[in-house]
Structure formats: C-alpha cells, structure tokens
Write a protein that holds these residues in place. Structure first.
Motif, PDB file in Angstrom:
ATOM      1  N   GLN A  54     -41.069 -11.833  15.666  1.00 39.03           N
ATOM      2  CA  GLN A  54     -41.338 -13.268  15.740  1.00 39.03           C
ATOM      3  C   GLN A  54     -40.209 -14.120  15.177  1.00 39.03           C
ATOM      4  OE1 GLN A  54     -45.040 -13.219  13.557  1.00 39.03           O
ATOM      5  NE2 GLN A  54     -46.276 -13.136  15.428  1.00 39.03           N
ATOM      6  N   LYS A  55     -39.426 -13.581  14.223  1.00 40.56           N
ATOM      7  CA  LYS A  55     -38.486 -14.419  13.476  1.00 40.56           C
ATOM      8  C   LYS A  55     -37.015 -14.086  13.701  1.00 40.56           C
ATOM      9  CE  LYS A  55     -41.835 -15.204   9.742  1.00 40.56           C
ATOM     10  NZ  LYS A  55     -42.098 -15.064   8.283  1.00 40.56           N
ATOM     11  N   VAL A  56     -36.735 -13.007  14.414  1.00 46.41           N
ATOM     12  CA  VAL A  56     -35.346 -12.592  14.605  1.00 46.41           C
ATOM     13  C   VAL A  56     -34.876 -12.996  16.002  1.00 46.41           C
ATOM     14  CG1 VAL A  56     -33.764 -10.615  14.710  1.00 46.41           C
ATOM     15  CG2 VAL A  56     -35.559 -10.700  12.959  1.00 46.41           C
ATOM     16  N   ASP A  57     -33.637 -13.430  16.098  1.00 46.92           N
ATOM     17  CA  ASP A  57     -32.994 -13.815  17.364  1.00 46.92           C
ATOM     18  C   ASP A  57     -33.474 -12.916  18.509  1.00 46.92           C
ATOM     19  OD1 ASP A  57     -31.208 -14.122  19.529  1.00 46.92           O
ATOM     20  OD2 ASP A  57     -29.580 -14.709  18.199  1.00 46.92           O
ATOM     21  N   SER A  58     -34.088 -13.524  19.517  1.00 47.38           N
ATOM     22  CA  SER A  58     -34.727 -12.757  20.592  1.00 47.38           C
ATOM     23  C   SER A  58     -33.739 -12.019  21.482  1.00 47.38           C
ATOM     24  CB  SER A  58     -35.598 -13.678  21.450  1.00 47.38           C
ATOM     25  OG  SER A  58     -34.802 -14.684  22.066  1.00 47.38           O
ATOM     26  N   HIS A  59     -32.449 -12.368  21.418  1.00 45.44           N
ATOM     27  CA  HIS A  59     -31.455 -11.681  22.234  1.00 45.44           C
ATOM     28  C   HIS A  59     -30.988 -10.370  21.597  1.00 45.44           C
ATOM     29  CE1 HIS A  59     -31.143 -15.919  23.575  1.00 45.44           C
ATOM     30  NE2 HIS A  59     -31.001 -15.362  24.760  1.00 45.44           N
ATOM     31  N   LEU A  60     -31.340 -10.170  20.342  1.00 48.66           N
ATOM     32  CA  LEU A  60     -30.868  -9.000  19.612  1.00 48.66           C
ATOM     33  C   LEU A  60     -31.783  -7.809  19.859  1.00 48.66           C
ATOM     34  CD1 LEU A  60     -28.592  -8.267  17.622  1.00 48.66           C
ATOM     35  CD2 LEU A  60     -30.182  -8.793  15.762  1.00 48.66           C
ATOM     36  N   GLY A  61     -31.217  -6.692  20.319  1.00 52.93           N
ATOM     37  CA  GLY A  61     -32.012  -5.494  20.552  1.00 52.93           C
ATOM     38  C   GLY A  61     -32.463  -4.852  19.255  1.00 52.93           C
ATOM     39  N   PHE A  62     -33.578  -4.133  19.309  1.00 54.06           N
ATOM     40  CA  PHE A  62     -34.112  -3.430  18.148  1.00 54.06           C
ATOM     41  C   PHE A  62     -34.003  -1.915  18.365  1.00 54.06           C
ATOM     42  CE2 PHE A  62     -37.392  -6.789  16.493  1.00 54.06           C
ATOM     43  CZ  PHE A  62     -36.339  -7.619  16.131  1.00 54.06           C
ATOM     44  N   ASN A  63     -33.303  -1.235  17.477  1.00 57.57           N
ATOM     45  CA  ASN A  63     -33.340   0.230  17.415  1.00 57.57           C
ATOM     46  C   ASN A  63     -34.341   0.572  16.315  1.00 57.57           C
ATOM     47  OD1 ASN A  63     -30.947   2.809  16.356  1.00 57.57           O
ATOM     48  ND2 ASN A  63     -33.011   2.994  17.170  1.00 57.57           N
ATOM     49  N   ILE A  64     -35.545   0.933  16.721  1.00 59.90           N
ATOM     50  CA  ILE A  64     -36.647   1.166  15.790  1.00 59.90           C
ATOM     51  C   ILE A  64     -36.686   2.650  15.415  1.00 59.90           C
ATOM     52  CG2 ILE A  64     -39.146   1.057  15.473  1.00 59.90           C
ATOM     53  CD1 ILE A  64     -39.178  -1.235  17.530  1.00 59.90           C
ATOM     54  N   GLU A  65     -36.306   2.939  14.155  1.00 61.67           N
ATOM     55  CA  GLU A  65     -36.402   4.330  13.701  1.00 61.67           C
ATOM     56  C   GLU A  65     -37.821   4.616  13.241  1.00 61.67           C
ATOM     57  OE1 GLU A  65     -35.015   7.461  10.251  1.00 61.67           O
ATOM     58  OE2 GLU A  65     -33.651   5.811  10.718  1.00 61.67           O
ATOM     59  N   LEU A  66     -38.411   5.637  13.811  1.00 64.17           N
ATOM     60  CA  LEU A  66     -39.764   6.064  13.473  1.00 64.17           C
ATOM     61  C   LEU A  66     -39.651   6.968  12.249  1.00 64.17           C
ATOM     62  CD1 LEU A  66     -40.604   6.975  17.166  1.00 64.17           C
ATOM     63  CD2 LEU A  66     -41.127   4.805  16.000  1.00 64.17           C
ATOM     64  N   LYS A  67     -40.045   6.424  11.089  1.00 61.34           N
ATOM     65  CA  LYS A  67     -39.748   7.060   9.801  1.00 61.34           C
ATOM     66  C   LYS A  67     -40.897   7.950   9.341  1.00 61.34           C
ATOM     67  CE  LYS A  67     -37.035   7.129   6.076  1.00 61.34           C
ATOM     68  NZ  LYS A  67     -35.594   7.407   6.075  1.00 61.34           N
ATOM     69  N   PHE A  68     -40.572   9.220   9.106  1.00 62.38           N
ATOM     70  CA  PHE A  68     -41.542  10.158   8.562  1.00 62.38           C
ATOM     71  C   PHE A  68     -40.871  10.974   7.459  1.00 62.38           C
ATOM     72  CE2 PHE A  68     -43.008   9.233  12.862  1.00 62.38           C
ATOM     73  CZ  PHE A  68     -44.341   8.928  12.635  1.00 62.38           C
TER      74      PHE A  68
END
Length: 374
Positions: free
Chosen positions: A166-180
C-alpha cells in the motif's frame, strides 16, 4: 496433504476468496531489467541490510525491511527490492529477517520467535507509527553472538506485507523471500498454511506490481510453485559455500535439479558460489533458468561487472547508490545519442569503460574460482 487452488485463509478485514491459477507466463519475467541489457539490480532488504557491527556507516543509514527503506531504494534506478516475509501466529504476513526478535526487560535480554508472536506483539517493538512514540527497545544479535542496540540513522517502524504493497512505489517490483527457520522441521500443512496467508495478501494488493517469490527452503519453494502459477518462484542457495543436511541446498547442480524437477523459474545464488563454479552458468542458461546473486561481493563494482559479463541476470545489493551508478555505466549503449556531447567526450567515456576480449574473459573465469575459495 493434497495441494489445491489456494483458498484464502481468514484474515481480518478481508473476505476469503479463491486464488485463480491462470497465467503460464509469470508476471515480472518478461521485463526484469530496466535497461536494454536487461541486467537487474535488486535492493537488499530495501536500501540495504543493517550490519550493526560494521564500521561502514552506509549499512546503518536506514532501518532495513521498512517502508522508509523501500521508498528510499525506489529513488534509484533499481528494478526490485528484496525482503523477508514471515507469518505471525495470528496469520499476518510481516516483514522481518531474523527468526528471533530481541528486547531488554528488567536488565535481561528477552528473545522471542517472530512466528510465535501476534501482530500486535510484533509491532510493539521499535518506533511506533504514532509520531514520537517508542515501543520496546529493539536489539539484534550479531554473528559473533554479541547483542547490540539496533541503532540506525533513519529509523522506522516494523511493517506488514500489506503495508508494503500500500505504501511503496507501485512501479517497484517485490522479491518476496519466504522465510523459514533452518532449525525447524516443518510439516507440509504448516508450510502450505503460511504460504496461503502470504498469497492472500499478494492476491489482494499486488495489482500490476512485478513479483518474484524465493526461498532457501526447498519444500517451500516447490509448494509455492504448486499453489500458484501467476508469479515466478526462484530457489535460494549458498551455491556450495555452506553445507546443510538437505543435499538439495549444497550445490548449484542440486539447485538446477530441484528447479527442473519442480518447474521453478530461477536460482538466486551466493555470488561466491557462482565465481567458484562459473561453468554452472551455462547449464542454467541451457535449462532456461534466470540467475540472480546475493552476498557481500555484490557491493564490489568489479565483481558486479564480471557477473554481467558472465551472463548473470542481476544482483541483489546493499550499496544501491554506488552499484546502480556503475551498472548504468557498463550497460550503457556503445554509441550515445546526445548532441551536447562532443566526439572526444564520447570516445573518452568508451575508453574508460572496461572491455575484455573473449580470451581475457576465459582467463579470468579460470582464475576467479581460486581467488574466492576462502
């Protein structure tokens, strides 16, 4: 348990909906890089990780894995930010790297596992969203075992995955690390539940934002690929720099086998692993796998340039300002169209731009594995 189309778990303020498995061409894979070279620069935990024991003040400039850090990174010509996502015990996807969160109470160090906390408990650490209000003192354990105050020049509150969308520049891609946690043996249903919670947030808030999922946990990476096909899943590996009980984590060759067997789209390797075994790059390319790297070497411009020459698709970096600067130089077109530049200026710029012959590059690729053994 049998895998199915994800049924969104019950999370406050959101209706449960089924996530459709639709696109065979994952979002974010076609145009990963901004320049003509397609070389990707990814901000590590936003504008860089916090190394509290380091003498480099740049690694303590802004709180890692925070909205402030993400938006600070967005001011530079990067393609993605990378951050770590865990799921609280009341099913909220939160952004935090360490398995444990530390504070001090009555003179004693209090350590709690992030996934054992509720969202309210998690957000009670560090600066609060109410201006001027502080929560529990946030501490961090260094690699040498010391417990340090988590002090940075530009602090910010902890955040959820939903807030980041919701708050981060919408053009920026997210590399979401699934942390375990490496020290926990997870049941398949535990992994699946955590991934479903994360997928719910993504389905509600991603919109057109490019997304890449990644994980060091082989089973989590495989499950995420089975649960959805809208976004690419990369396998994170040390590339043989560390030894684990799970053989799938111990080499680039094992990483390639896992990706091919599970339909994963790429590998994120420790840069040292790539330099130690550069021949693996051709095998990854032949397997149509994307290749990103991470690690301290990626804060060294020469190491980043070598990876560009070797065919790596992109790098995850801490020193965003410095690395994006050199990347823009070595990926610039050979001929620049700028009427304000004289011919001598263009020639000078091209002369200063590193340029290796195939013979020189072959020699460097034979030499580098010896240089990075220790």
């Amino acid at each position: 348990m049998a895998l199915k189309t994800v049924l969104v778990a019950d999370v406050p303020e959101r209706p449960a909906v089924a996530l459709p498995i639709t696109r065979l061409q994952p979002k974010g894979m076609v145009e990963m890089g901004r320049g003509a070279s397609g070389f990707v620069v990814v901000g590590h935990r936003g504008k860089g990780m916090n190394a509290l024991a380091s003498s480099d003040r740049r690694l303590m400039a802004v709180k890692e894995n925070s909205v402030r850090s993400f938006n600070a990174a967005a001011q530079f010509p990067i393609d993605f930010i990378e951050f770590d996502v865990q799921v609280t015990k009341d099913d909220w996807a939160v952004i935090f790297h360490d398995n444990f969160i530390l504070t001090e109470e009555d003179g004693n160090i209090d350590e709690k596992r992030v996934t054992d906390l509720t969202l309210e408990e998690f957000l009670s650490y560090g600066p609060q969203k109410e201006i001027g209000k502080m929560g529990k003192t946030l501490l961090r354990k260094a690699k040498d075992g010391r417990v340090l105050n988590w002090n940075v020049e530009d602090d910010d509150s902890l955040c959820t995955l939903q807030e980041a969308f919701q708050k981060v520049d919408s053009h920026l891609g997210f590399n979401i690390e699934l942390k375990f946690d490496d020290d926990i043996t997870y049941k398949e249903e535990e992994l699946t539940h955590a991934l479903e919670v994360i997928l719910q947030v993504v389905s509600h808030h991603a919109n057109a934002r490019p997304i890449i999922f990644s994980s060091f946990h082989p089973d989590a990476a495989q499950l995420m690929r089975k649960l959805q096909s809208a976004y690419p899943v990369f396998f994170l590996t040390d590339g043989g720099c560390e030894v684990y009980n799970d053989i799938r984590r111990n080499s680039l060759d094992e990483a390639i086998k896992l990706c091919l067997a599970s339909g994963l789209q790429g590998i994120v390797s420790e840069a040292r692993g790539i330099f130690r075994n550069p021949s693996a790059i051709s095998r990854m390319k032949e397997s149509n796998l994307h290749i990103l790297t991470y690690g301290q070497l990626n804060n060294v411009p020469e190491a980043v340039y070598m990876q560009h020459l070797m065919g790596i698709n992109g790098v995850i970096v801490d020193l965003i300002e410095e690395i994006t600067g050199v990347v823009s130089e070595f990926t610039s077109p050979a001929i620049r169209v700028d009427e304000n530049l004289s011919k001598s200026t263009v020639e000078e710029e091209q002369a200063n731009k590193p340029n290796f012959s195939q013979l020189e590059l072959a020699f460097l690729l034979r030499l580098i594995p010896q240089l990075v053994q220790h």
